[in-house]
Design a protein around this motif. Sequence first.
Motif, short mmCIF file in Angstrom:
data_model
loop_
_atom_site.label_atom_id
_atom_site.label_comp_id
_atom_site.label_asym_id
_atom_site.label_seq_id
_atom_site.Cartn_x
_atom_site.Cartn_y
_atom_site.Cartn_z
N LEU A 1 0.77 -1.19 -0.02
CA LEU A 1 -0.05 -0.11 -0.05
C LEU A 1 0.94 1.11 0.10
CD1 LEU A 1 -2.83 -1.23 2.27
CD2 LEU A 1 -3.10 -0.64 0.13
N PHE A 2 1.88 1.30 0.84
CA PHE A 2 2.90 2.38 0.94
C PHE A 2 3.38 2.60 -0.37
CE2 PHE A 2 2.70 2.42 5.68
CZ PHE A 2 2.68 3.77 5.60
N THR A 3 3.92 1.53 -1.05
CA THR A 3 4.38 1.59 -2.46
C THR A 3 3.65 2.13 -3.49
OG1 THR A 3 6.04 -0.25 -1.69
CG2 THR A 3 5.89 0.34 -4.09
N ALA A 4 2.50 1.72 -3.36
CA ALA A 4 1.30 2.30 -4.47
C ALA A 4 1.19 3.55 -4.20
CB ALA A 4 0.32 1.38 -4.26
N ALA A 5 1.03 4.01 -3.12
CA ALA A 5 0.71 5.55 -2.83
C ALA A 5 2.13 6.39 -2.97
CB ALA A 5 0.48 5.79 -1.19
N ARG A 6 3.12 5.99 -2.76
CA ARG A 6 4.34 6.66 -3.18
C ARG A 6 4.63 6.62 -4.73
NH1 ARG A 6 8.03 4.14 0.38
NH2 ARG A 6 7.32 5.85 1.49
N ARG A 7 4.28 5.57 -5.54
CA ARG A 7 4.25 5.73 -6.92
C ARG A 7 3.56 6.86 -7.43
NH1 ARG A 7 8.00 4.81 -10.87
NH2 ARG A 7 6.58 5.64 -12.70
N ASP A 8 2.10 7.08 -7.01
CA ASP A 8 1.33 7.90 -7.32
C ASP A 8 1.81 9.24 -7.05
OD1 ASP A 8 -1.48 8.23 -8.78
OD2 ASP A 8 -1.59 9.42 -7.12
N HIS A 9 2.24 9.45 -5.73
CA HIS A 9 2.97 10.63 -5.38
C HIS A 9 4.05 11.02 -6.21
CE1 HIS A 9 4.85 12.94 -1.86
NE2 HIS A 9 3.98 13.86 -2.69
N LEU A 10 4.83 10.14 -6.45
CA LEU A 10 6.03 10.51 -7.28
C LEU A 10 5.55 10.84 -9.07
CD1 LEU A 10 9.35 10.12 -7.15
CD2 LEU A 10 8.66 8.01 -8.36
N GLU A 11 4.60 10.08 -9.48
CA GLU A 11 4.33 10.42 -10.77
C GLU A 11 3.56 11.92 -10.86
OE1 GLU A 11 1.80 7.40 -12.06
OE2 GLU A 11 3.23 6.25 -12.24
N LYS A 12 2.49 12.16 -9.80
CA LYS A 12 1.69 13.32 -9.98
C LYS A 12 2.05 14.62 -9.20
CE LYS A 12 -1.59 10.48 -11.75
NZ LYS A 12 -2.61 9.82 -10.93
N THR A 13 3.31 14.49 -8.43
CA THR A 13 3.64 15.55 -7.67
C THR A 13 5.13 15.87 -7.56
OG1 THR A 13 1.56 15.33 -6.10
CG2 THR A 13 3.59 16.85 -5.25
N ILE A 14 5.75 14.62 -7.31
CA ILE A 14 7.11 15.08 -7.04
C ILE A 14 8.10 15.27 -8.16
CG2 ILE A 14 9.57 14.11 -5.96
CD1 ILE A 14 7.71 12.58 -4.04
N GLU A 15 7.83 14.15 -9.03
CA GLU A 15 8.65 14.36 -10.36
C GLU A 15 8.18 15.56 -11.26
OE1 GLU A 15 8.16 10.63 -12.46
OE2 GLU A 15 10.02 9.69 -11.35
N PRO A 16 6.91 15.93 -11.36
CA PRO A 16 6.77 17.26 -12.10
C PRO A 16 7.53 18.40 -11.42
CG PRO A 16 4.88 16.01 -12.22
CD PRO A 16 5.83 15.26 -11.18
N ALA A 17 7.31 18.50 -10.22
CA ALA A 17 7.98 19.74 -9.52
C ALA A 17 9.53 19.76 -9.83
CB ALA A 17 7.61 19.68 -8.22
N LEU A 18 10.05 18.62 -9.53
CA LEU A 18 11.64 18.67 -9.70
C LEU A 18 12.21 18.88 -11.15
CD1 LEU A 18 12.52 15.29 -7.50
CD2 LEU A 18 12.91 17.79 -7.07
N ALA A 19 11.42 18.33 -12.29
CA ALA A 19 11.53 18.58 -13.74
C ALA A 19 11.11 20.02 -13.94
CB ALA A 19 10.69 17.85 -14.41
N ALA A 20 10.65 20.71 -13.14
CA ALA A 20 10.45 22.12 -13.28
C ALA A 20 11.12 23.08 -12.62
CB ALA A 20 8.81 22.46 -12.95
N GLY A 21 12.35 22.47 -12.09
CA GLY A 21 13.36 23.13 -11.14
C GLY A 21 13.03 23.73 -9.84
N GLN A 22 11.95 23.15 -9.37
CA GLN A 22 11.38 23.53 -8.11
C GLN A 22 12.17 22.74 -6.98
OE1 GLN A 22 7.33 22.94 -8.66
NE2 GLN A 22 6.91 24.96 -9.45
N THR A 23 11.94 23.07 -5.90
CA THR A 23 12.37 22.40 -4.54
C THR A 23 11.29 21.58 -3.93
OG1 THR A 23 14.24 24.04 -3.94
CG2 THR A 23 13.47 22.72 -2.19
N VAL A 24 11.23 20.39 -3.77
CA VAL A 24 10.20 19.37 -3.10
C VAL A 24 10.66 19.62 -1.72
CG1 VAL A 24 8.89 17.46 -3.26
CG2 VAL A 24 9.49 18.57 -5.16
N ILE A 25 9.92 19.80 -0.59
CA ILE A 25 9.99 19.38 0.80
C ILE A 25 9.06 18.16 1.24
CG2 ILE A 25 10.18 20.31 3.18
CD1 ILE A 25 10.96 22.72 1.99
N CYS A 26 9.27 17.24 1.48
CA CYS A 26 8.32 15.95 1.78
C CYS A 26 8.47 15.71 3.43
CB CYS A 26 8.41 14.84 0.93
SG CYS A 26 7.10 13.60 0.97
N ASP A 27 7.34 15.52 4.04
CA ASP A 27 7.02 15.07 5.34
C ASP A 27 7.22 13.59 5.10
OD1 ASP A 27 6.41 14.34 8.24
OD2 ASP A 27 4.55 15.63 7.84
#
Length: 207
Positions: free
Chosen positions: A70-96
């Motif tokens: 379950l954690f891996t599934a959630a993380r994969r969706d988070h990575l695809e939808k939020t983290i990778e797009p922000a990093l590709a745009a040159g932004q700083t991602v801070i994750c709790d």
Amino acid sequence: MPSGFFITLEGIDGSGKSTQARRLAAELRRDGRQVVLTREPGGSPGAEEIRALLLEGPPERWSAETELLLFTAARRDHLEKTIEPALAAGQTVICDRFADSTRVYQGITRSALRSRVDQLHEMMIGRDADLTFILDMDPARGLSRALARRNGEERFERFGEQMQHRMRRGFLALAAEYPARCVVIDAERDPDSIAREIRDIARARLP
């Protein structure tokens, strides 16, 4: 466009990760940086739905193996939808929280699944943070603070103080395993002192 920078905050329940993540995001925005503040489990619509499954209900609701999936599934969706797009745009991602929490919770303290955690991480996630702050504090104090929140998401806290001690040992072991990216922060101090130390280290590491 330059790639972004990925910062995570880890530690036992109640160690102040969410507070310090918000404060760091505010400081870096004042520096003129574009910052995405997010969390795990969650951080995207699909992952937030999985969050409720993981953090609510009795401790015995899921086995460690099911939690890992379950954690891996959630993380994969988070990575695809939020983290990778922000990093590709040159932004700083801070994750709790991020993958280190799974390494500790499911890989070390819940069951002897560390090798499976690492295999799934390599196959489905494929990246770690550029910088990880591990907030370290007394497990009893952290548990007391976490239970006082009473937000309905105390499933892991209900495992008790012994679990918190095991988690603390696990996070400190990870800091020794990954010294290039992990910085242990004394979280027993006042929040302002903690925030200043985290801010100064982050500024020094950011490109």
